[in-house]
Design a protein around this motif. Structure first.
Motif, short mmCIF file in Angstrom:
data_model
loop_
_atom_site.label_atom_id
_atom_site.label_comp_id
_atom_site.label_asym_id
_atom_site.label_seq_id
_atom_site.Cartn_x
_atom_site.Cartn_y
_atom_site.Cartn_z
N GLU A 116 -7.84 2.04 -8.26
CA GLU A 116 -8.09 2.27 -6.72
C GLU A 116 -9.03 0.99 -6.45
O GLU A 116 -9.71 0.51 -7.32
CB GLU A 116 -8.85 3.43 -6.64
CG GLU A 116 -9.72 3.86 -5.51
CD GLU A 116 -10.63 4.99 -5.55
OE1 GLU A 116 -11.36 5.19 -5.04
OE2 GLU A 116 -10.21 5.99 -6.17
N ASP A 117 -8.89 0.52 -5.37
CA ASP A 117 -9.93 -0.66 -4.74
C ASP A 117 -11.25 -0.02 -4.31
O ASP A 117 -11.31 1.07 -4.04
CB ASP A 117 -9.03 -1.67 -4.05
CG ASP A 117 -8.76 -0.95 -2.49
OD1 ASP A 117 -9.55 0.09 -2.13
OD2 ASP A 117 -7.86 -1.70 -1.93
N GLU A 166 1.10 4.26 -3.15
CA GLU A 166 1.19 5.44 -2.90
C GLU A 166 2.37 6.62 -3.14
O GLU A 166 2.35 7.53 -3.92
CB GLU A 166 0.75 5.79 -1.30
CG GLU A 166 -0.38 5.54 -0.85
CD GLU A 166 -1.65 6.58 -1.27
OE1 GLU A 166 -1.26 7.54 -1.82
OE2 GLU A 166 -2.95 6.11 -0.99
N GLU A 195 -11.98 -0.02 -1.15
CA GLU A 195 -11.86 0.65 -0.20
C GLU A 195 -11.16 2.11 -0.35
O GLU A 195 -10.97 2.67 0.82
CB GLU A 195 -11.25 -0.23 0.89
CG GLU A 195 -11.70 -1.36 1.59
CD GLU A 195 -12.11 -2.61 0.33
OE1 GLU A 195 -11.38 -3.02 -0.29
OE2 GLU A 195 -13.38 -2.98 0.50
N ASN A 216 -8.32 2.56 -1.63
CA ASN A 216 -6.70 2.31 -1.57
C ASN A 216 -6.14 2.43 -2.78
O ASN A 216 -6.71 1.88 -3.94
CB ASN A 216 -6.32 0.95 -0.84
CG ASN A 216 -6.76 0.80 0.48
OD1 ASN A 216 -6.51 1.92 1.10
ND2 ASN A 216 -7.57 -0.40 0.68
N VAL A 217 -5.00 2.90 -3.08
CA VAL A 217 -4.40 2.99 -4.29
C VAL A 217 -3.92 1.73 -4.71
O VAL A 217 -3.13 0.93 -3.76
CB VAL A 217 -3.12 4.28 -4.25
CG1 VAL A 217 -2.32 4.08 -5.77
CG2 VAL A 217 -3.87 5.60 -4.22
N THR A 218 -4.07 1.26 -6.07
CA THR A 218 -3.33 -0.03 -6.39
C THR A 218 -2.93 0.34 -7.94
O THR A 218 -2.85 1.42 -8.26
CB THR A 218 -4.61 -1.09 -6.54
OG1 THR A 218 -5.61 -0.54 -7.67
CG2 THR A 218 -5.13 -1.35 -5.26
N ALA A 229 0.85 -1.23 0.04
CA ALA A 229 0.07 -0.06 0.02
C ALA A 229 0.86 1.29 -0.07
O ALA A 229 0.54 2.08 -0.88
CB ALA A 229 -0.92 0.09 1.21
N ASP A 230 1.86 1.12 0.71
CA ASP A 230 2.81 2.40 0.78
C ASP A 230 3.50 2.54 -0.43
O ASP A 230 3.66 3.75 -0.81
CB ASP A 230 3.77 2.26 2.15
CG ASP A 230 3.04 2.62 3.44
OD1 ASP A 230 2.04 3.30 3.40
OD2 ASP A 230 3.75 2.01 4.64
N GLU A 240 -10.67 -7.39 -4.76
CA GLU A 240 -9.85 -7.91 -3.83
C GLU A 240 -8.80 -8.35 -4.14
O GLU A 240 -7.54 -8.58 -3.45
CB GLU A 240 -10.54 -8.60 -2.78
CG GLU A 240 -11.01 -9.99 -3.29
CD GLU A 240 -12.52 -9.84 -3.83
OE1 GLU A 240 -13.16 -10.66 -3.66
OE2 GLU A 240 -12.88 -8.57 -4.34
#
Length: 391
Positions: free
Chosen positions: A137-138, A64, A140, A142-144, A60-61, A104
């Motif tokens: 973006e998922d 980003e 939730e 979060n950046v993907t 995740a980091d 997911e």
């Protein structure tokens, strides 16, 4: 005309190049065309950011951090368009109208992405969206990411899902070339190339369009590659034609394998060419060939097997490095083209069910985008059914 224009890192690598990109977009808009833009990170920003992550960052980091290159590019390009009087908006993960959603498992949620892309397409008469390539973006928030070459994937996917007429890939090459101009003297532009040809080249190192992107190419969607110095989004470069299809094909007639054995064949230059030429000179078609350290196998029509054996035997008599030739017939070949863009996954998907069913494999021959399996003719229907069940 509705166009999705993707600008690679090199084509946005400086202020001058961003201005050049903005000029080409503005010209298309002023001619009455609807334009959506996909922007890569400027220059080598993504690679530079990755090199600086010299600690154990979680996924995740990392996503980003590497997203900052594309986030900067869309802001720069949106500002350049605004300076030319073009109504534009930049879109990044987290934006209200962001289109690309992953599930997911990190795979594109096709239904949700199509719905959002269609809604975005409805705004093109009023605004030019400048979309970050590579990012997603998922559910939730979060950046993907879409993986290596993800900006190409973003562009062709958006072209497909936004019902565009054409996707224009703006890069640092004059379209597809006959060879690498840095290596091959006299390399020239190829005006047209099929999606199958380009996908095979891309898997083997041609850095023109990412193979994953070409999976979204449909027959109705034009894709063209142009140099950033060309300055015109609507002409020039190389047109990519057709669409990539997943095909499973069982050859209707049985074939035979003609195998030549010899000491250290692989270390003997010219033997493959000599033997293949002997067969070709008699107008015998070679369906496929494979090699081992001490053998070469040619697959030919069963009706041509005896003639091929005799021709090769003549070569064996004259070459002390070759020992013997043998023929086995009643062989079926099943070819699978497409499937998973990872070649290792595709080979496993094809071979695993045959192995589980204890079907003998004479050979497995792979290319960048296909797998051919050679099985006993009597097992052909079962083998075909097992492979079809996978896909």
């Amino acid at each position: 005309m509705r166009v999705v224009a993707k600008f690679g890192g090199t084509s946005l690598g400086s202020g001058d190049r961003i201005n050049r990109a903005a000029d080409s977009i503005a010209a298309a808009v002023q001619q009455g065309h609807e334009v959506a833009v996909v922007a890569s990170a400027m220059g080598n920003t993504t690679d530079e950011l990755l090199e600086e992550i010299n600690y154990d960052a979680d996924s995740a980091d990392r996503a980003e951090i590497v997203s900052m290159g594309e986030r900067t590019s869309v802001r720069m390009l949106k500002g350049a368009l605004a300076a030319r009087g073009i109504e534009a908006v930049f879109l990044e993960p987290g934006s209200e109208d962001w289109p690309i959603i992953t599930d997911e498992y990190g795979e594109v949620d096709v239904e949700e992405t199509q719905k959002r892309a269609h809604a975005l397409a409805g705004q093109l008469k009023d605004v030019v969206p400048v979309i970050t390539g590579f990012l997603a973006e998922d559910h939730e928030g979060n950046v993907t990411t879409l993986g290596r070459g993800g900006s190409d994937t973003t562009a062709v996917m958006m072209g497909d899902y936004m019902d565009a007429d054409e996707v224009v890939i703006v890069t640092d090459v004059e379209g597809v070339m006959t060879g690498d101009p840095r290596v091959v003297e006299g390399a020239r532009n190829v005006g047209k190339i099929s999606v199958d040809e380009l996908r095979s080249l891309s898997f083997r190192g041609a850095e023109v369009v990412a193979p994953s992107a070409l999976s979204y190419k449909t027959g109705d969607l034009g894709v063209r590659v142009v140099h950033y110095q060309h300055g015109d989004l609507l002409s020039g470069g190389t047109s990519i034609e057709g669409e990539f299809q997943n095909l499973i094909d069982l050859q209707e007639q049985p074939i035979a394998c003609v195998t030549v054995a010899g000491r250290a064949i692989r270390n003997s230059p010219g033997i493959l060419a000599d033997l293949a030429s002997a067969i070709a000179d008699e107008e015998i078609n070679i369906e496929a060939n494979s090699s081992g350290m001490d053998s070469l196998t040619f697959y030919v029509d069963e009706d041509d097997a005896e003639e091929a054996e005799a021709l090769l035997h003549d070569r064996i008599v004259d070459d002390e490095t070759l020992s013997s030739v043998t023929v086995e017939d009643e062989i079926a070949v099943i070819r699978v083209t497409g499937g998973d863009p990872s070649q290792s996954a595709l080979a496993h998907q094809v071979v695993a069910p045959l192995s589980d069913a204890h079907i003998h494999l004479y050979d497995v021959i792979t290319s960048a985008t296909s797998v051919s399996v050679f099985v006993p003719w009597e097992d052909r229907e079962q083998a075909l059914s097992l492979v079809q069940d996978v896909f």
